[in-house]
Design a protein around this motif. Structure first.
Motif, PDB file in Angstrom:
ATOM      1  N   ARG A  14      30.171  46.342  36.506  1.00 48.50           N
ATOM      2  CA  ARG A  14      30.983  45.732  35.456  1.00 48.50           C
ATOM      3  C   ARG A  14      30.542  46.308  34.120  1.00 48.50           C
ATOM      4  NH1 ARG A  14      29.321  41.429  38.858  1.00 48.50           N
ATOM      5  NH2 ARG A  14      31.062  40.507  39.989  1.00 48.50           N
ATOM      6  N   ASP A 183      45.835  32.597  29.592  1.00 51.32           N
ATOM      7  CA  ASP A 183      44.549  31.937  29.403  1.00 51.32           C
ATOM      8  C   ASP A 183      43.949  31.443  30.714  1.00 51.32           C
ATOM      9  OD1 ASP A 183      46.498  29.976  29.754  1.00 51.32           O
ATOM     10  OD2 ASP A 183      45.522  28.542  28.407  1.00 51.32           O
ATOM     11  N   GLN A 184      44.773  31.384  31.780  1.00 45.76           N
ATOM     12  CA  GLN A 184      44.276  30.923  33.075  1.00 45.76           C
ATOM     13  C   GLN A 184      44.078  32.069  34.075  1.00 45.76           C
ATOM     14  OE1 GLN A 184      46.124  27.312  34.641  1.00 45.76           O
ATOM     15  NE2 GLN A 184      47.052  26.916  32.649  1.00 45.76           N
ATOM     16  N   PRO A 186      42.127  34.848  34.072  1.00 48.74           N
ATOM     17  CA  PRO A 186      40.762  35.228  34.462  1.00 48.74           C
ATOM     18  C   PRO A 186      40.150  34.297  35.498  1.00 48.74           C
ATOM     19  CG  PRO A 186      41.035  35.482  32.105  1.00 48.74           C
ATOM     20  CD  PRO A 186      42.272  34.759  32.604  1.00 48.74           C
ATOM     21  N   ARG A 187      40.293  33.007  35.308  1.00 45.52           N
ATOM     22  CA  ARG A 187      39.711  32.041  36.233  1.00 45.52           C
ATOM     23  C   ARG A 187      40.451  32.025  37.568  1.00 45.52           C
ATOM     24  NH1 ARG A 187      40.233  28.205  33.216  1.00 45.52           N
ATOM     25  NH2 ARG A 187      42.113  27.188  34.040  1.00 45.52           N
ATOM     26  N   ALA A 191      37.787  35.673  38.777  1.00 48.36           N
ATOM     27  CA  ALA A 191      36.625  34.948  38.280  1.00 48.36           C
ATOM     28  C   ALA A 191      35.332  35.743  38.381  1.00 48.36           C
ATOM     29  CB  ALA A 191      36.480  33.625  39.029  1.00 48.36           C
ATOM     30  N   PRO A 194      34.083  40.484  34.418  1.00 50.07           N
ATOM     31  CA  PRO A 194      33.815  40.111  33.019  1.00 50.07           C
ATOM     32  C   PRO A 194      35.128  39.773  32.316  1.00 50.07           C
ATOM     33  CG  PRO A 194      32.716  42.172  33.593  1.00 50.07           C
ATOM     34  CD  PRO A 194      33.641  41.855  34.725  1.00 50.07           C
ATOM     35  N   LEU A 195      35.066  38.861  31.363  1.00 48.61           N
ATOM     36  CA  LEU A 195      36.265  38.461  30.633  1.00 48.61           C
ATOM     37  C   LEU A 195      36.909  39.649  29.922  1.00 48.61           C
ATOM     38  CD1 LEU A 195      38.073  36.092  29.835  1.00 48.61           C
ATOM     39  CD2 LEU A 195      36.568  35.714  27.860  1.00 48.61           C
ATOM     40  N   SER A 196      36.101  40.614  29.511  1.00 54.22           N
ATOM     41  CA  SER A 196      36.630  41.794  28.834  1.00 54.22           C
ATOM     42  C   SER A 196      37.556  42.596  29.740  1.00 54.22           C
ATOM     43  CB  SER A 196      35.486  42.686  28.351  1.00 54.22           C
ATOM     44  OG  SER A 196      34.666  43.096  29.436  1.00 54.22           O
ATOM     45  N   SER A 198      39.069  41.092  32.823  1.00 58.50           N
ATOM     46  CA  SER A 198      40.130  40.209  33.332  1.00 58.50           C
ATOM     47  C   SER A 198      41.173  39.896  32.266  1.00 58.50           C
ATOM     48  CB  SER A 198      39.534  38.918  33.888  1.00 58.50           C
ATOM     49  OG  SER A 198      38.794  38.227  32.900  1.00 58.50           O
ATOM     50  N   SER A 199      40.775  39.886  31.012  1.00 57.99           N
ATOM     51  CA  SER A 199      41.746  39.617  29.950  1.00 57.99           C
ATOM     52  C   SER A 199      42.739  40.765  29.801  1.00 57.99           C
ATOM     53  CB  SER A 199      41.034  39.354  28.627  1.00 57.99           C
ATOM     54  OG  SER A 199      40.270  40.490  28.225  1.00 57.99           O
TER      55      SER A 199
END
Length: 324
Positions: A14, A183-184, A186-187, A191, A194-196, A198-199
């Protein structure tokens, strides 16, 4: 009879570089292989190895295969990452099959998520498909739909994250596309990324027509073509129990890992390994540890995923079970 094979290191890399890869993925995939003829220009005529065709699922695009495609090409496989229209099971399968007809030689057909239902349908009319590989996906029987199979076992939380958006149909009228709320996403989908990363997936979604998930399969290609299945134990879209049930019914070679729904992105090593096992079986003698024929199927179980994230090797066990 249990046979333990050598430990295989599965590390999830990642890094920030993945984000850049995803952003540029469409162009990099189109340039990834040598040009040829037909709808799939990446295919290599006369290659000693089978061509691997990768079909993405809903709310993703061909960029989700970038890291898998890199690994397969490094190992000498011709690779095509095919765009999935996501308009309806029959149309999507026909579109995929039209490209398969342009490929010379055997094909390993790989589908992620809904894409696995598409490759199952496309293979029914494609004689050059020698193996089906489902990644966190569907292996439907005739008359079954993806929506029906998702609901077979509890655990999916996808429905509550969807946003319906109307769009104009080419033939007139209005259809409905399904997006996962950004906003949902990524989760729900990714999950273990990294948010970077998945966003970026969240803002680049390729939506699916809502009716596609209710279309029923016209047959089960896995009844006549060897099937392979990567089960994602932490999947919030398609419950792992449903994946296991479909894999068992199809007598698939099964590899289970602790992964979110986006295994091609978060665990490209595991995806590549299973695809190459399928390819090895059709292109030459199998390795002794994996030589299974007749009424046997192999099930590979991964160890804890958290260790993989820390760079600790995961030992895999091959379990041979009799078909019923």
């Amino acid at each position: 009879m249990d046979v333990v094979i050598s430990p295989i290191t599965l590390r999830v890399r990642r890094t920030v570089a993945i984000v850049a890869t995803l952003v540029a993925a469409s162009s990099s995939l189109s340039m990834a292989a040598s040009a040829g003829d037909g709808n799939f220009p990446n295919s290599k005529e006369g290659s000693a190895k089978p061509t691997v065709v990768l079909v993405h699922g809903t709310n993703l695009d061909t960029s989700s295969w970038t890291e898998v495609a890199k690994r397969l090409r490094h190992d000498g496989y011709p690779v095509v990452a095919s765009t999935n229209p996501l308009r309806g099971l029959k149309y999507d399968a026909a579109y995929t099959a039209s490209g398969l007809r342009s490929i010379k030689g055997p094909v390993i057909l790989v589908g992620h998520s809904y894409g696995a239902a598409v490759v199952n349908e496309a293979a029914l009319s494609s004689k050059n498909v020698k193996a089906l590989v489902a990644i966190a996906g569907f292996l439907p029987e005739k008359g079954e739909s993806p929506a029906e199979l998702v609901g077979k076992y509890p655990g999916s939380t996808l429905a509550g994250t969807l946003e319906k958006v109307p769009y104009p149909l080419l033939c007139g009228g209005t259809g409905t596309e399904l997006y996962v709320k950004q906003d949902q996403f990524p989760r729900q989908f990714a999950a273990d990324l990294p948010l970077s990363v998945s966003s970026i997936l969240a803002v680049s979604q390729r939506p699916v027509d809502a009716k596609a998930l209710d279309e029923r399969a016209s047959g089960a290609a896995w009844k006549s073509i060897p099937a392979y299945d990567l089960i994602t134990a932490e999947d919030k879209n398609i419950p792992a129990a449903a994946q296991r049930w479909m894999a068992k019914r199809a007598h698939a070679v099964t590899f289970e890992i602790h992964s979110s729904h986006v295994a091609p992105v978060s665990h490209p090593e595991a995806v590549t390994d299973l695809v190459e096992q399928a390819a090895a079986r059709i292109s030459g003698p199998s390795t002794p540890a994996l030589a299974a024929t007749g009424a046997s199927t192999w099930k590979l179980l991964g160890a804890a995923a958290g260790l993989a994230a820390l760079g600790v090797p995961l030992a895999l066990t091959v379990r041979r079970t009799k078909r019923s």
